[in-house]
Scaffold this motif. Sequence first.
Motif, PDB file in Angstrom:
ATOM      1  N   THR A 167       0.846  -1.181   0.000  1.00 28.20           N
ATOM      2  CA  THR A 167       0.000   0.000   0.000  1.00 28.20           C
ATOM      3  C   THR A 167       0.885   1.236   0.000  1.00 28.20           C
ATOM      4  OG1 THR A 167      -0.191  -0.010   2.414  1.00 28.20           O
ATOM      5  CG2 THR A 167      -1.934  -1.111   1.174  1.00 28.20           C
ATOM      6  N   MET A 168       0.431   2.254  -0.710  1.00 35.82           N
ATOM      7  CA  MET A 168       1.169   3.502  -0.769  1.00 35.82           C
ATOM      8  C   MET A 168       0.202   4.672  -0.865  1.00 35.82           C
ATOM      9  SD  MET A 168       2.938   2.621  -4.393  1.00 35.82           S
ATOM     10  CE  MET A 168       3.217   0.946  -3.872  1.00 35.82           C
ATOM     11  N   LYS A 169       0.634   5.801  -0.353  1.00 37.66           N
ATOM     12  CA  LYS A 169      -0.193   7.002  -0.279  1.00 37.66           C
ATOM     13  C   LYS A 169       0.521   8.134  -0.998  1.00 37.66           C
ATOM     14  CE  LYS A 169      -3.273   9.721   2.017  1.00 37.66           C
ATOM     15  NZ  LYS A 169      -4.063  10.342   1.008  1.00 37.66           N
ATOM     16  N   ALA A 170      -0.183   8.744  -1.957  1.00 37.35           N
ATOM     17  CA  ALA A 170       0.370   9.866  -2.715  1.00 37.35           C
ATOM     18  C   ALA A 170       0.312  11.151  -1.906  1.00 37.35           C
ATOM     19  CB  ALA A 170      -0.400  10.050  -4.015  1.00 37.35           C
ATOM     20  N   LYS A 171       1.279  12.022  -2.158  1.00 37.09           N
ATOM     21  CA  LYS A 171       1.207  13.364  -1.603  1.00 37.09           C
ATOM     22  C   LYS A 171       0.001  14.060  -2.238  1.00 37.09           C
ATOM     23  CE  LYS A 171       6.143  14.130  -0.830  1.00 37.09           C
ATOM     24  NZ  LYS A 171       7.336  14.877  -1.295  1.00 37.09           N
ATOM     25  N   PRO A 172      -0.624  14.986  -1.531  1.00 30.88           N
ATOM     26  CA  PRO A 172      -1.754  15.722  -2.119  1.00 30.88           C
ATOM     27  C   PRO A 172      -1.357  16.366  -3.451  1.00 30.88           C
ATOM     28  CG  PRO A 172      -1.577  16.194   0.228  1.00 30.88           C
ATOM     29  CD  PRO A 172      -0.357  15.394  -0.152  1.00 30.88           C
TER      30      PRO A 172
ATOM     31  N   LYS B 138      -0.565  14.731  -6.123  1.00 32.13           N
ATOM     32  CA  LYS B 138       0.310  13.826  -6.881  1.00 32.13           C
ATOM     33  C   LYS B 138      -0.371  12.497  -7.205  1.00 32.13           C
ATOM     34  CE  LYS B 138       3.870  16.576  -6.852  1.00 32.13           C
ATOM     35  NZ  LYS B 138       4.362  17.167  -8.097  1.00 32.13           N
ATOM     36  N   GLU B 139      -1.670  12.390  -6.949  1.00 32.17           N
ATOM     37  CA  GLU B 139      -2.393  11.125  -7.110  1.00 32.17           C
ATOM     38  C   GLU B 139      -2.324  10.592  -8.550  1.00 32.17           C
ATOM     39  OE1 GLU B 139      -4.249  13.584  -3.833  1.00 32.17           O
ATOM     40  OE2 GLU B 139      -3.702  13.981  -5.910  1.00 32.17           O
ATOM     41  N   THR B 140      -2.625  11.440  -9.515  1.00 31.77           N
ATOM     42  CA  THR B 140      -2.645  11.008 -10.913  1.00 31.77           C
ATOM     43  C   THR B 140      -1.250  10.649 -11.398  1.00 31.77           C
ATOM     44  OG1 THR B 140      -4.588  12.365 -11.357  1.00 31.77           O
ATOM     45  CG2 THR B 140      -3.311  11.661 -13.267  1.00 31.77           C
ATOM     46  N   GLU B 141      -0.275  11.439 -11.021  1.00 31.19           N
ATOM     47  CA  GLU B 141       1.107  11.163 -11.424  1.00 31.19           C
ATOM     48  C   GLU B 141       1.581   9.820 -10.865  1.00 31.19           C
ATOM     49  OE1 GLU B 141       5.499  13.338 -11.384  1.00 31.19           O
ATOM     50  OE2 GLU B 141       3.782  14.388 -10.528  1.00 31.19           O
TER      51      GLU B 141
ATOM     52  N   GLY C 114      -5.913   9.036  -3.151  1.00 35.77           N
ATOM     53  CA  GLY C 114      -4.456   9.024  -3.138  1.00 35.77           C
ATOM     54  C   GLY C 114      -3.851   7.758  -2.573  1.00 35.77           C
ATOM     55  N   LYS C 115      -4.693   6.821  -2.146  1.00 35.92           N
ATOM     56  CA  LYS C 115      -4.194   5.574  -1.546  1.00 35.92           C
ATOM     57  C   LYS C 115      -4.328   4.440  -2.559  1.00 35.92           C
ATOM     58  CE  LYS C 115      -4.545   2.702   2.554  1.00 35.92           C
ATOM     59  NZ  LYS C 115      -5.235   2.493   3.819  1.00 35.92           N
ATOM     60  N   PHE C 116      -3.218   3.724  -2.769  1.00 36.48           N
ATOM     61  CA  PHE C 116      -3.162   2.633  -3.741  1.00 36.48           C
ATOM     62  C   PHE C 116      -2.740   1.337  -3.061  1.00 36.48           C
ATOM     63  CE2 PHE C 116      -2.616   6.523  -6.078  1.00 36.48           C
ATOM     64  CZ  PHE C 116      -3.420   6.337  -7.190  1.00 36.48           C
ATOM     65  N   LEU C 117      -3.236   0.239  -3.592  1.00 35.09           N
ATOM     66  CA  LEU C 117      -2.900  -1.085  -3.086  1.00 35.09           C
ATOM     67  C   LEU C 117      -2.536  -1.970  -4.269  1.00 35.09           C
ATOM     68  CD1 LEU C 117      -4.601  -3.218  -0.448  1.00 35.09           C
ATOM     69  CD2 LEU C 117      -4.400  -4.169  -2.718  1.00 35.09           C
TER      70      LEU C 117
ATOM     71  N   PHE D 214      10.736   2.646  -8.343  1.00 32.82           N
ATOM     72  CA  PHE D 214      10.938   3.070  -6.958  1.00 32.82           C
ATOM     73  C   PHE D 214      11.553   4.472  -6.896  1.00 32.82           C
ATOM     74  CE2 PHE D 214      11.342  -1.646  -5.706  1.00 32.82           C
ATOM     75  CZ  PHE D 214       9.996  -1.723  -5.403  1.00 32.82           C
ATOM     76  N   LYS D 215      12.522   4.731  -7.778  1.00 26.27           N
ATOM     77  CA  LYS D 215      13.148   6.056  -7.812  1.00 26.27           C
ATOM     78  C   LYS D 215      12.140   7.116  -8.250  1.00 26.27           C
ATOM     79  CE  LYS D 215      17.758   4.288  -8.759  1.00 26.27           C
ATOM     80  NZ  LYS D 215      18.785   4.079  -9.792  1.00 26.27           N
ATOM     81  N   ALA D 216      11.324   6.787  -9.243  1.00 23.71           N
ATOM     82  CA  ALA D 216      10.378   7.748  -9.807  1.00 23.71           C
ATOM     83  C   ALA D 216       9.270   8.122  -8.822  1.00 23.71           C
ATOM     84  CB  ALA D 216       9.772   7.198 -11.096  1.00 23.71           C
ATOM     85  N   ILE D 217       8.862   7.187  -7.967  1.00 22.15           N
ATOM     86  CA  ILE D 217       7.745   7.467  -7.056  1.00 22.15           C
ATOM     87  C   ILE D 217       8.189   8.030  -5.713  1.00 22.15           C
ATOM     88  CG2 ILE D 217       6.274   5.737  -8.153  1.00 22.15           C
ATOM     89  CD1 ILE D 217       6.670   3.966  -5.631  1.00 22.15           C
ATOM     90  N   ALA D 218       9.467   7.987  -5.426  1.00 30.36           N
ATOM     91  CA  ALA D 218       9.954   8.397  -4.096  1.00 30.36           C
ATOM     92  C   ALA D 218       9.466   9.789  -3.702  1.00 30.36           C
ATOM     93  CB  ALA D 218      11.471   8.323  -4.047  1.00 30.36           C
ATOM     94  N   GLY D 219       9.512  10.735  -4.598  1.00 35.01           N
ATOM     95  CA  GLY D 219       9.101  12.098  -4.281  1.00 35.01           C
ATOM     96  C   GLY D 219       7.598  12.326  -4.329  1.00 35.01           C
ATOM     97  N   LEU D 220       6.854  11.300  -4.754  1.00 32.11           N
ATOM     98  CA  LEU D 220       5.399  11.430  -4.872  1.00 32.11           C
ATOM     99  C   LEU D 220       4.658  10.872  -3.671  1.00 32.11           C
ATOM    100  CD1 LEU D 220       5.053  10.228  -8.585  1.00 32.11           C
ATOM    101  CD2 LEU D 220       5.305  12.573  -7.745  1.00 32.11           C
ATOM    102  N   LEU D 221       5.366  10.152  -2.798  1.00 32.12           N
ATOM    103  CA  LEU D 221       4.730   9.457  -1.683  1.00 32.12           C
ATOM    104  C   LEU D 221       4.674  10.317  -0.430  1.00 32.12           C
ATOM    105  CD1 LEU D 221       6.369   5.941  -2.091  1.00 32.12           C
ATOM    106  CD2 LEU D 221       4.098   6.675  -2.855  1.00 32.12           C
ATOM    107  N   ALA D 222       3.524  10.264   0.247  1.00 30.18           N
ATOM    108  CA  ALA D 222       3.335  10.993   1.495  1.00 30.18           C
ATOM    109  C   ALA D 222       3.981  10.275   2.673  1.00 30.18           C
ATOM    110  CB  ALA D 222       1.843  11.181   1.762  1.00 30.18           C
ATOM    111  N   GLU D 223       4.193   8.976   2.518  1.00 29.69           N
ATOM    112  CA  GLU D 223       4.774   8.158   3.586  1.00 29.69           C
ATOM    113  C   GLU D 223       5.412   6.926   2.959  1.00 29.69           C
ATOM    114  OE1 GLU D 223       0.668   5.893   4.838  1.00 29.69           O
ATOM    115  OE2 GLU D 223       0.923   7.979   5.417  1.00 29.69           O
ATOM    116  N   LYS D 224       6.190   6.234   3.753  1.00 33.42           N
ATOM    117  CA  LYS D 224       6.834   5.014   3.281  1.00 33.42           C
ATOM    118  C   LYS D 224       5.772   3.955   2.971  1.00 33.42           C
ATOM    119  CE  LYS D 224      10.321   1.646   4.575  1.00 33.42           C
ATOM    120  NZ  LYS D 224      11.258   1.178   5.574  1.00 33.42           N
TER     121      LYS D 224
END
Length: 99
Positions: free
Chosen positions: A7-12, A14-17, A48-51, A75-85
């Motif tokens: 599971t991962m959560k996008a920063k506000p 950044k959901e579509t990206e 913004g939450k994906f599973l 993993f590198k591309a999404i690192a800056g888009l995630l609100a949390e680990k």
Amino acid sequence: MIVLVATMKAKPGKETELENILTSVMPKVELEQGTLQYVLHRSQQDAGKFLFYEKYVDKAALDFHGSTPYLQELFKAIAGLLAEKPTIDLYEEVAGISK
């Protein structure tokens, strides 16, 4: 069989990206021999939450998937888009129904 749930959560904002990057690897993952299922879900309560629900024939197939260059790039591309680990849990399939 090994099941991975991530599971991962996008920063506000950044959901579509995030969704576009996560879906971009689907064609490559589809070609992996030991990957049985690789399904991305979006929360109905939080856009913004994906599973990811992933199923592999064995640990070797999971290890192969995790070592691919395209997954490392993801993993590198999404690192800056995630609100949390992201959270990643492994399961052993016990019972199920497929139709």
